[in-house]
Design a protein around this motif. Structure first.
Motif, PDB file in Angstrom:
ATOM      1  N   VAL A  98       0.843  -1.190   0.000  1.00 11.47           N
ATOM      2  CA  VAL A  98       0.000   0.000   0.000  1.00 11.47           C
ATOM      3  C   VAL A  98       0.882   1.246   0.000  1.00 11.47           C
ATOM      4  CG1 VAL A  98      -1.920  -1.143   1.183  1.00 11.47           C
ATOM      5  CG2 VAL A  98      -0.189   0.050   2.526  1.00 11.47           C
ATOM      6  N   ASP A  99       0.298   2.370  -0.371  1.00 12.99           N
ATOM      7  CA  ASP A  99       1.012   3.641  -0.321  1.00 12.99           C
ATOM      8  C   ASP A  99       1.197   4.076   1.120  1.00 12.99           C
ATOM      9  OD1 ASP A  99       1.076   3.812  -3.112  1.00 12.99           O
ATOM     10  OD2 ASP A  99      -0.834   4.878  -3.196  1.00 12.99           O
ATOM     11  N   ARG A 100       2.195   4.905   1.325  1.00 14.43           N
ATOM     12  CA  ARG A 100       2.418   5.480   2.654  1.00 14.43           C
ATOM     13  C   ARG A 100       1.181   6.295   3.025  1.00 14.43           C
ATOM     14  NH1 ARG A 100       6.616   7.834   6.042  1.00 14.43           N
ATOM     15  NH2 ARG A 100       5.895   9.855   6.793  1.00 14.43           N
ATOM     16  N   PRO A 101       0.620   6.093   4.214  1.00 12.92           N
ATOM     17  CA  PRO A 101      -0.559   6.859   4.615  1.00 12.92           C
ATOM     18  C   PRO A 101      -0.260   8.364   4.648  1.00 12.92           C
ATOM     19  CG  PRO A 101      -0.212   5.007   6.082  1.00 12.92           C
ATOM     20  CD  PRO A 101       0.996   5.099   5.215  1.00 12.92           C
ATOM     21  N   GLU A 102      -1.148   9.150   4.048  1.00  4.02           N
ATOM     22  CA  GLU A 102      -0.988  10.609   4.020  1.00  4.02           C
ATOM     23  C   GLU A 102      -0.891  11.190   5.429  1.00  4.02           C
ATOM     24  OE1 GLU A 102      -0.615  13.070   1.675  1.00  4.02           O
ATOM     25  OE2 GLU A 102      -0.260  11.430   0.265  1.00  4.02           O
ATOM     26  N   ALA A 103      -1.605  10.596   6.367  1.00  2.00           N
ATOM     27  CA  ALA A 103      -1.614  11.120   7.734  1.00  2.00           C
ATOM     28  C   ALA A 103      -0.225  11.087   8.370  1.00  2.00           C
ATOM     29  CB  ALA A 103      -2.599  10.342   8.582  1.00  2.00           C
ATOM     30  N   LEU A 104       0.658  10.240   7.873  1.00  5.24           N
ATOM     31  CA  LEU A 104       2.014  10.182   8.420  1.00  5.24           C
ATOM     32  C   LEU A 104       2.851  11.391   8.003  1.00  5.24           C
ATOM     33  CD1 LEU A 104       2.991   6.413   8.168  1.00  5.24           C
ATOM     34  CD2 LEU A 104       2.559   7.764  10.215  1.00  5.24           C
ATOM     35  N   ASN A 105       2.343  12.221   7.109  1.00  4.63           N
ATOM     36  CA  ASN A 105       3.058  13.425   6.696  1.00  4.63           C
ATOM     37  C   ASN A 105       2.710  14.622   7.576  1.00  4.63           C
ATOM     38  OD1 ASN A 105       4.226  12.012   4.567  1.00  4.63           O
ATOM     39  ND2 ASN A 105       2.524  12.465   3.210  1.00  4.63           N
ATOM     40  N   GLY A 106       1.771  14.438   8.493  1.00  4.76           N
ATOM     41  CA  GLY A 106       1.335  15.540   9.344  1.00  4.76           C
ATOM     42  C   GLY A 106       1.635  15.272  10.801  1.00  4.76           C
ATOM     43  N   PRO A 107       0.877  15.913  11.670  1.00  3.24           N
ATOM     44  CA  PRO A 107       1.127  15.761  13.106  1.00  3.24           C
ATOM     45  C   PRO A 107       0.897  14.334  13.620  1.00  3.24           C
ATOM     46  CG  PRO A 107      -0.818  17.128  12.699  1.00  3.24           C
ATOM     47  CD  PRO A 107      -0.179  16.850  11.382  1.00  3.24           C
ATOM     48  N   ALA A 108       0.130  13.524  12.891  1.00  3.44           N
ATOM     49  CA  ALA A 108      -0.119  12.142  13.333  1.00  3.44           C
ATOM     50  C   ALA A 108       1.152  11.306  13.300  1.00  3.44           C
ATOM     51  CB  ALA A 108      -1.183  11.501  12.459  1.00  3.44           C
ATOM     52  N   ALA A 109       2.144  11.752  12.563  1.00  5.11           N
ATOM     53  CA  ALA A 109       3.405  11.012  12.488  1.00  5.11           C
ATOM     54  C   ALA A 109       4.084  10.943  13.849  1.00  5.11           C
ATOM     55  CB  ALA A 109       4.331  11.657  11.466  1.00  5.11           C
ATOM     56  N   LYS A 110       3.734  11.862  14.735  1.00  2.76           N
ATOM     57  CA  LYS A 110       4.340  11.875  16.072  1.00  2.76           C
ATOM     58  C   LYS A 110       3.587  11.003  17.062  1.00  2.76           C
ATOM     59  CE  LYS A 110       6.258  16.423  15.309  1.00  2.76           C
ATOM     60  NZ  LYS A 110       6.218  17.833  15.638  1.00  2.76           N
ATOM     61  N   ASP A 111       2.470  10.418  16.631  1.00  4.57           N
ATOM     62  CA  ASP A 111       1.714   9.527  17.509  1.00  4.57           C
ATOM     63  C   ASP A 111       2.568   8.322  17.878  1.00  4.57           C
ATOM     64  OD1 ASP A 111      -0.419  11.198  17.250  1.00  4.57           O
ATOM     65  OD2 ASP A 111      -1.566   9.896  15.915  1.00  4.57           O
ATOM     66  N   THR A 112       2.299   7.766  19.010  1.00  2.71           N
ATOM     67  CA  THR A 112       3.025   6.584  19.455  1.00  2.71           C
ATOM     68  C   THR A 112       2.632   5.394  18.595  1.00  2.71           C
ATOM     69  OG1 THR A 112       3.009   7.424  21.703  1.00  2.71           O
ATOM     70  CG2 THR A 112       3.482   5.093  21.432  1.00  2.71           C
ATOM     71  N   ALA A 113       3.646   4.709  18.090  1.00  8.76           N
ATOM     72  CA  ALA A 113       3.421   3.514  17.279  1.00  8.76           C
ATOM     73  C   ALA A 113       4.146   2.354  17.954  1.00  8.76           C
ATOM     74  CB  ALA A 113       3.931   3.732  15.862  1.00  8.76           C
ATOM     75  N   PRO A 114       3.412   1.330  18.357  1.00  6.00           N
ATOM     76  CA  PRO A 114       4.060   0.215  19.048  1.00  6.00           C
ATOM     77  C   PRO A 114       4.952  -0.606  18.125  1.00  6.00           C
ATOM     78  CG  PRO A 114       1.759  -0.291  18.631  1.00  6.00           C
ATOM     79  CD  PRO A 114       1.972   1.120  18.188  1.00  6.00           C
ATOM     80  N   MET A 115       6.055  -1.105  18.683  1.00  5.71           N
ATOM     81  CA  MET A 115       6.924  -2.020  17.950  1.00  5.71           C
ATOM     82  C   MET A 115       6.660  -3.413  18.499  1.00  5.71           C
ATOM     83  SD  MET A 115      11.030  -2.206  17.412  1.00  5.71           S
ATOM     84  CE  MET A 115      11.116  -0.930  16.194  1.00  5.71           C
ATOM     85  N   ILE A 116       6.264  -4.313  17.608  1.00  4.88           N
ATOM     86  CA  ILE A 116       5.953  -5.677  18.004  1.00  4.88           C
ATOM     87  C   ILE A 116       6.784  -6.620  17.149  1.00  4.88           C
ATOM     88  CG2 ILE A 116       4.134  -7.423  18.176  1.00  4.88           C
ATOM     89  CD1 ILE A 116       2.173  -5.038  18.447  1.00  4.88           C
ATOM     90  N   ASN A 117       7.616  -7.420  17.793  1.00  4.53           N
ATOM     91  CA  ASN A 117       8.480  -8.375  17.091  1.00  4.53           C
ATOM     92  C   ASN A 117       9.266  -7.692  15.975  1.00  4.53           C
ATOM     93  OD1 ASN A 117       7.667 -10.577  18.678  1.00  4.53           O
ATOM     94  ND2 ASN A 117       5.850 -10.846  17.426  1.00  4.53           N
ATOM     95  N   ASP A 118       9.864  -6.546  16.290  1.00  4.69           N
ATOM     96  CA  ASP A 118      10.732  -5.793  15.377  1.00  4.69           C
ATOM     97  C   ASP A 118       9.981  -5.117  14.224  1.00  4.69           C
ATOM     98  OD1 ASP A 118      13.313  -4.825  14.912  1.00  4.69           O
ATOM     99  OD2 ASP A 118      13.647  -6.304  13.333  1.00  4.69           O
TER     100      ASP A 118
END
Length: 171
Positions: A98-118
């Motif tokens: 899939v394409d990179r989500p547009e929301a990751l280009n804005g303030p949502a990119a700073k949201d916490t994203a869990p790392m699971i199994n690397d």
């Protein structure tokens, strides 16, 4: 002794041709509604990844489990190496490339994203209460949609598929 068939009272007031057609019409309408609800195709958009990402996605498709917590694979038709689904109710869907989500280009990119199994998964809560997780920092983006009600904890699905994503798509 012969028994006379009588129409129910609510039909008796109607003219004879209407009475004769009432039951067959009701049956036909019921059958049409049932068939229509059973055969409604599920629309899942198939990604069109770049050639290098497509290779990673094919490797991922070959490594994905045939069963996810007791639910068998139920890929949409036509089959694609970029889309996988499992027959939970409702279906869990994985799309690769899939394409990179547009929301990751804005303030949502700073949201916490869990790392699971690397694998880092960027979560989005959907309007229907489900979740969409998109892997980040990999050579191909993988999107995992876990609708509300398909699993008690949507992160269980993410945890089950993370090792396969990590092994198939390099960071």
């Amino acid at each position: 002794m012969t028994r006379e068939l009588r129409a129910p009272r609510f039909l008796a007031a109607l003219p004879a041709p209407v009475r004769w057609l009432a039951v067959p019409t009701a049956l036909v309408c019921t059958i049409v509604v049932l068939i229509g609800s059973w055969s409604t195709p599920e629309k899942i958009e198939t990604p069109n990844p770049a050639p290098k990402a497509a290779g990673y996605c094919r490797a991922l498709a070959a490594a994905l489990p045939q069963e996810l917590y007791g639910h068998p694979r139920a890929d949409p038709t036509p089959a694609s190496p970029f889309v996988a689904a499992w027959a939970s109710s409702p279906k869990v869907v994985l799309r690769c490339g899939v394409d990179r989500p547009e929301a990751l280009n804005g303030p949502a990119a700073k949201d916490t994203a869990p790392m699971i199994n690397d694998v880092t998964w960027w979560p989005q809560q959907l309007g229907d209460g489900g979740y969409r997780y998109t892997s980040t920092m990999r050579k191909a983006y993988v999107e995992l949609t876990v609708p509300e009600g398909s699993f008690a904890n949507p992160m269980d699905v993410v945890a089950a598929l993370s090792p396969v994503v990590a092994a198939s798509i390099p960071s």
